[in-house]
Design an enzyme around this catalytic site. Structure first.
Site, PDB file in Angstrom:
ATOM      1  N   ASN A  41     -13.291  24.472 -42.189  1.00 32.06           N
ATOM      2  CA  ASN A  41     -14.322  24.007 -43.130  1.00 32.06           C
ATOM      3  C   ASN A  41     -14.126  24.494 -44.563  1.00 32.06           C
ATOM      4  OD1 ASN A  41     -14.874  26.566 -42.227  1.00 32.06           O
ATOM      5  ND2 ASN A  41     -17.064  26.246 -42.000  1.00 32.06           N
TER       6      ASN A  41
ATOM      7  N   GLU B  58     -15.377  36.328 -37.484  1.00 35.09           N
ATOM      8  CA  GLU B  58     -16.414  35.530 -38.147  1.00 35.09           C
ATOM      9  C   GLU B  58     -16.579  34.260 -37.331  1.00 35.09           C
ATOM     10  OE1 GLU B  58     -18.358  36.336 -40.383  1.00 35.09           O
ATOM     11  OE2 GLU B  58     -17.417  38.037 -41.353  1.00 35.09           O
TER      12      GLU B  58
ATOM     13  N   CYS C 227     -20.788  27.541 -40.776  1.00 34.80           N
ATOM     14  CA  CYS C 227     -21.121  28.427 -39.657  1.00 34.80           C
ATOM     15  C   CYS C 227     -22.515  29.039 -39.768  1.00 34.80           C
ATOM     16  CB  CYS C 227     -20.097  29.543 -39.586  1.00 34.80           C
ATOM     17  SG  CYS C 227     -19.907  30.344 -41.174  1.00 34.80           S
TER      18      CYS C 227
ATOM     19  N   GLU D 112     -17.211  40.375 -43.950  1.00 29.96           N
ATOM     20  CA  GLU D 112     -16.329  39.972 -45.043  1.00 29.96           C
ATOM     21  C   GLU D 112     -17.082  40.178 -46.358  1.00 29.96           C
ATOM     22  OE1 GLU D 112     -14.825  35.956 -43.631  1.00 29.96           O
ATOM     23  OE2 GLU D 112     -13.017  37.190 -43.542  1.00 29.96           O
TER      24      GLU D 112
HETATM   25  P1  NAD Z   1     -11.590  27.158 -33.608  1.00 32.41           P
HETATM   26  O1  NAD Z   1     -12.134  28.342 -32.921  1.00 32.41           O
HETATM   27  O2  NAD Z   1     -11.264  25.968 -32.814  1.00 32.41           O
HETATM   28  O3  NAD Z   1     -10.237  27.549 -34.377  1.00 32.41           O
HETATM   29  C1  NAD Z   1     -10.205  28.578 -35.344  1.00 32.41           C
HETATM   30  C2  NAD Z   1      -8.776  28.994 -35.577  1.00 32.41           C
HETATM   31  O4  NAD Z   1      -8.288  29.715 -34.443  1.00 32.41           O
HETATM   32  C3  NAD Z   1      -7.798  27.841 -35.781  1.00 32.41           C
HETATM   33  O5  NAD Z   1      -6.883  28.197 -36.808  1.00 32.41           O
HETATM   34  C4  NAD Z   1      -7.091  27.745 -34.434  1.00 32.41           C
HETATM   35  O6  NAD Z   1      -5.797  27.199 -34.512  1.00 32.41           O
HETATM   36  C5  NAD Z   1      -7.033  29.213 -34.034  1.00 32.41           C
HETATM   37  N1  NAD Z   1      -6.896  29.455 -32.600  1.00 32.41           N
HETATM   38  C6  NAD Z   1      -7.344  28.701 -31.567  1.00 32.41           C
HETATM   39  N2  NAD Z   1      -7.045  29.288 -30.389  1.00 32.41           N
HETATM   40  C7  NAD Z   1      -6.403  30.449 -30.673  1.00 32.41           C
HETATM   41  C8  NAD Z   1      -5.838  31.490 -29.883  1.00 32.41           C
HETATM   42  N3  NAD Z   1      -5.902  31.477 -28.547  1.00 32.41           N
HETATM   43  N4  NAD Z   1      -5.268  32.529 -30.514  1.00 32.41           N
HETATM   44  C9  NAD Z   1      -5.225  32.583 -31.864  1.00 32.41           C
HETATM   45  N5  NAD Z   1      -5.711  31.623 -32.664  1.00 32.41           N
HETATM   46  C10 NAD Z   1      -6.308  30.564 -32.082  1.00 32.41           C
HETATM   47  O7  NAD Z   1     -12.633  26.841 -34.774  1.00 32.41           O
HETATM   48  P2  NAD Z   1     -12.675  25.572 -35.751  1.00 32.41           P
HETATM   49  O8  NAD Z   1     -13.093  24.392 -34.930  1.00 32.41           O
HETATM   50  O9  NAD Z   1     -11.451  25.521 -36.567  1.00 32.41           O
HETATM   51  O10 NAD Z   1     -13.867  26.002 -36.708  1.00 32.41           O
HETATM   52  C11 NAD Z   1     -15.206  25.804 -36.405  1.00 32.41           C
HETATM   53  C12 NAD Z   1     -15.829  27.076 -35.893  1.00 32.41           C
HETATM   54  O11 NAD Z   1     -15.624  28.139 -36.809  1.00 32.41           O
HETATM   55  C13 NAD Z   1     -17.325  26.973 -35.722  1.00 32.41           C
HETATM   56  O12 NAD Z   1     -17.733  27.587 -34.541  1.00 32.41           O
HETATM   57  C14 NAD Z   1     -17.858  27.732 -36.916  1.00 32.41           C
HETATM   58  O13 NAD Z   1     -19.139  28.235 -36.763  1.00 32.41           O
HETATM   59  C15 NAD Z   1     -16.838  28.792 -37.088  1.00 32.41           C
HETATM   60  N6  NAD Z   1     -16.852  29.308 -38.455  1.00 32.41           N
HETATM   61  C16 NAD Z   1     -17.306  30.572 -38.676  1.00 32.41           C
HETATM   62  C17 NAD Z   1     -17.374  31.077 -39.967  1.00 32.41           C
HETATM   63  C18 NAD Z   1     -17.884  32.464 -40.247  1.00 32.41           C
HETATM   64  O14 NAD Z   1     -17.570  33.004 -41.287  1.00 32.41           O
HETATM   65  N7  NAD Z   1     -18.660  33.076 -39.382  1.00 32.41           N
HETATM   66  C19 NAD Z   1     -16.933  30.292 -41.024  1.00 32.41           C
HETATM   67  C20 NAD Z   1     -16.462  29.015 -40.760  1.00 32.41           C
HETATM   68  C21 NAD Z   1     -16.417  28.541 -39.464  1.00 32.41           C
END
Ligand code: NAD
Length: 485
Positions: free
Chosen positions: A154, A251, A285, A459
């Site tokens: 995002n 996060e 998020c 962060e």
């Molecule tokens: P996701 O969990 O699908 O992926 C996040 C990242 O992790 C990607 O780069 C992905 O390739 C990587 N990844 C996936 N499996 C992995 C593994 N086994 N080992 C290492 N890396 C791995 O999330 P998304 O769909 O990209 O993003 C949306 C999610 O992120 C939502 O749940 C949202 O709330 C959260 N988010 C949190 C924050 C925050 O600061 N708290 C900010 C933005 C988004």
């Protein structure tokens, strides 16, 4: 003709673009049209190895520079980002589909703030002198070493900077893996850091899916992992990091409450609910997706909310008049449409929106459901799209208990004119990043992060320094050593 968004190569390692076309191709789709605008390749094991060995080798010399020198480079990078804000914002819009109206003020600018803030702090990272009679202890704040950053889709520029800037300020090096959905922007951050004078190898970018993330997290040379992503991914990455006793920052997702008492200024509360649900088309998020409205003002609130939501301008994200963009991918659009159907099936009252917009790209109309109850799927699960659930409540005690009845704990907000109540309610909510008469502000000066399943660590702010450094203590004896024998 090559699209302007196509990067020179997929990865950025040791100060330069690097390609390995043996890696799985990853198409980059512009969400507003569905058109493929670029291709990158997932990192092969050889690329992962190159990035990790480069970052490991570069870290020691970087940590030996003075904080002032490191800080100067980060602040120069901030200046370059601001000078190029327009170009970087256009790229962010191509990467994510978010409207330029947003990206011009929320992405490279936020990244630049992080580079400037942590650049400014770098020279002030000192230890303590602890007197013990004739002897003393001194402490040193040291870098952790090699850090891995893994991003969600995002905020690709912001996430790279929110992780990279504090990591580098403390003298760490980083290998950053953007989300496979938005691989473009982090490459620009790496390029700009080199242009600002960062030594080659201190900030590297590799592309790939979870598999590449997994290879980075499990490598024994890695000292810390900072992930932005979903709770299920967070659990896997945290477990893998624990195996190697690595530091983590997590996060993760949320289902945050926004509580509106009947003495609140209705327009401000509606503004907060709009910012907390429809910015970035709801792909944030910390969004306050469970909007609890006290019964006395419910219908008035809903009427004003529907009226103002009707003013959203859906359209070409590159047109600065557009205020509401598409979902990042077709898949995310379908997930969100599935939740909207669930909301209808489970008996929530649709106030506005509720379907895919009749236009090209992955647009969903900003959607509001009223009469949502705590057990409905749309009130329990993170949707990550423009779907607001409005729930009713009677008393403060009741709403606090219901707001806390979730596995998540990222954010929480309260709107009321009664400040005693505002502070009391915020004090009782289980959340890390909270707001009073506002929602979703994220200045670099404020700590950001969640409690419960929403994460570990913080962060931004001085708190982030604690998560990218460790303290060494040194006992200094001035006299003779006494021993038992
Ligand atoms: P996701 O969990 O699908 O992926 C996040 C990242 O992790 C990607 O780069 C992905 O390739 C990587 N990844 C996936 N499996 C992995 C593994 N086994 N080992 C290492 N890396 C791995 O999330 P998304 O769909 O990209 O993003 C949306 C999610 O992120 C939502 O749940 C949202 O709330 C959260 N988010 C949190 C924050 C925050 O600061 N708290 C900010 C933005 C988004």
């Amino acid at each position: 003709m090559t699209h302007p968004a196509q990067p020179k190569a997929s990865h950025f390692i040791n100060g330069e673009y690097v390609e390995d076309t043996a890696g799985t191709p990853i198409p980059v789709i512009y969400a507003a049209t569905g058109e493929q605008i670029a291709t990158v390749h997932a990192a092969t094991p050889a690329i992962v190895e190159q990035a990790l060995s480069t970052a490991k080798a570069a870290q020691k010399a970087w940590a030996k520079m003075t904080g002032t020198e490191r800080g100067r480079i980060l602040r120069r990078a901030a200046d370059i980002m601001r000078e190029r804000n327009h170009e970087l914002s256009v790229l962010e819009t191509y990467d994510t589909g978010k409207p330029l109206q947003e990206t011009l003020v929320a992405d490279a600018t936020s990244g630049a703030d992080a580079l400037e803030y942590f650049g400014g702090l770098a020279a002030s990272l000192t230890g303590e002198h602890i007197p013990l009679g004739e002897d003393w202890v001194y402490t040193k704040r040291e870098a952790l070493g090699l850090c891995v950053g893994i991003g969600a889709w995002n905020y690709p520029t912001q996430i790279a900077c929110w992780k990279g800037a504090p990591a580098l300020a403390c003298g760490n090096s980083m290998v950053f893996k953007p989300s496979e959905t938005t691989p473009l922007c982090a490459l620009k951050v790496a390029e700009i850091l080199i242009e600002a004078g960062a030594p080659a190898g201190v900030f590297n970018v590799v592309q790939g899916m979870g598999e590449v993330g997994g290879a980075l997290v499990t490598d024994p040379r890695v000292d810390k992992v900072s992930l932005t992503g979903s709770v299920p991914t967070g659990k896997k990455v945290y477990a893998a990091a624990a195996e190697g006793m690595k530091h983590v920052t997590m996060e993760l997702g949320g289902k945050s409450p926004l509580i509106i008492f009947d003495d609140a200024d209705i327009d401000n509360a509606v503004g907060g609910a709009i910012n907390g649900n429809f910015y970035s088309s709801g792909q944030v998020c910390s969004n306050g997706t469970r909007v609890f409205v006290q019964k006395g003002i419910k219908e008035k609130f809903l009427a004003r909310l529907a009226e103002r939501t009707g003013n959203a301008i859906l359209g070409d994200p590159m047109d600065e008049a557009t205020s509401f963009g598409p979902m990042v991918t077709e898949n995310q659009m379908n997930i969100v449409l599935g939740y909207i159907e669930k909301g209808k099936e489970e008996g929530a009252r649709l106030i506005c929106g509720g379907k895919r917009a009749d236009m090209d790209g992955y647009f969903i109309e900003p959607t509001v459901f009223a009469d949502v109850t705590d057990d409905m799927t749309i009130a329990r699960e993170e949707i990550f799209g423009p779907v607001m659930s409005v729930l009713d409540f009677d008393t403060e005690e009741e709403v606090v208990a219901r707001a806390n009845d979730t596995e998540f704990g990222l954010s929480a907000g309260v709107f009321t004119k009664d400040f005693t109540r505002a502070h009391r309610v915020i004090g009782n909510l289980e959340a890390g990043s909270c707001f009073i008469n506002s929602y979703n502000d994220a200045p670099v000066e404020a700590p950001f992060g969640g409690v419960k399943a929403s994460g570990v660590g913080r962060e931004n702010s001085k708190e982030a320094i604690k998560h990218f450094s460790q303290v060494k203590s040194v006992y200094v004896r001035m006299g003779d050593v006494e021993a038992a024998f």
